[in-house]
Design an enzyme around this catalytic site. Structure first.
Site: not given
Length: 206
Positions: A36, A38, A80-82
């Site tokens: 991941d 962040d 990563t989710n953004q």
């Protein structure tokens, strides 16, 4: 009584997992490390998003950890989710500039990031490309056919990261950042304070 037995069983399972020796897995260059972003690579901004490069801040020891991990794993992939992109708070170009910076800086210090995948989708879209959906994992396998999810490790700091790893069939590593473990301990195979601790303990065993 059943609740007590269940709690004891879960505790024992967690303890056994934590005692699992990495050496028994024979991890080598045929393995892939999924990370991941962040909270694992860079510092999170509480209640907000890392919207641009000036807001990006490496977490302590990450670059040195990636150098060590690159000597073991055949592929290192960031997922990563953004959804800040989907909300219009930042652009895809902003996110890509951060990722290019990461790749470049890690390479300078002798490490490696093979690719960064990100999901710009909003949570309510229920996109499979957004974790815990495994769309990013499936895309990575299309791009790197040698990736085998049963010989992969997912390192993250959220329950959705652990769900992502389990759905894909990976070993999961939870980064606590000094906080307590979530209730969904059944999703977690190992836990460490940060990427540096994971790398240190892991390196001693392989």
């Amino acid at each position: 009584l059943l609740m007590i037995i269940s709690s004891i069983s879960e505790f024992l399972r967690t303890m056994n997992v934590q005692k699992m020796n990495w050496k028994n897995l024979h991890i080598n260059s045929g393995w892939t490390l999924f990370l991941d972003r962040d909270g694992v690579i860079n510092r999170k901004i509480d209640g907000d998003y890392v919207r641009n490069l000036p807001q990006f801040e490496w977490l302590p020891g990450v670059q040195e950890a990636l150098k060590k991990l690159a000597s073991v794993f055949g592929r290192i992939i960031i997922v990563t989710n953004q959804q800040g992109v989907g909300k219009g708070l930042m652009s895809g170009e902003d996110v890509e500039s951060i990722h290019q910076h990461m790749i470049k800086e890690v390479k300078k210090t002798g490490g490696r990031i093979d690719h960064v995948y990100y999901s710009p989708h909003l949570k309510q879209e229920n996109s499979d490309f957004r974790k815990p959906g495994i769309g990013m994992a499936l895309q990575s396998k299309r791009d790197f056919p040698e990736i085998d999810f049963t010989r992969s490790i997912m390192v993250g700091d959220s329950v959705s990261d652990m769900e992502f790893g389990k759905i894909a069939g990976m070993i999961t590593v939870f980064i606590t950042n000094g906080k307590t473990l979530p209730e969904q301990a059944n999703l977690i195979d190992h836990s460490y304070v940060d990427l540096s601790e994971f790398t240190s303990k892991f390196s001693q065993s392989v």
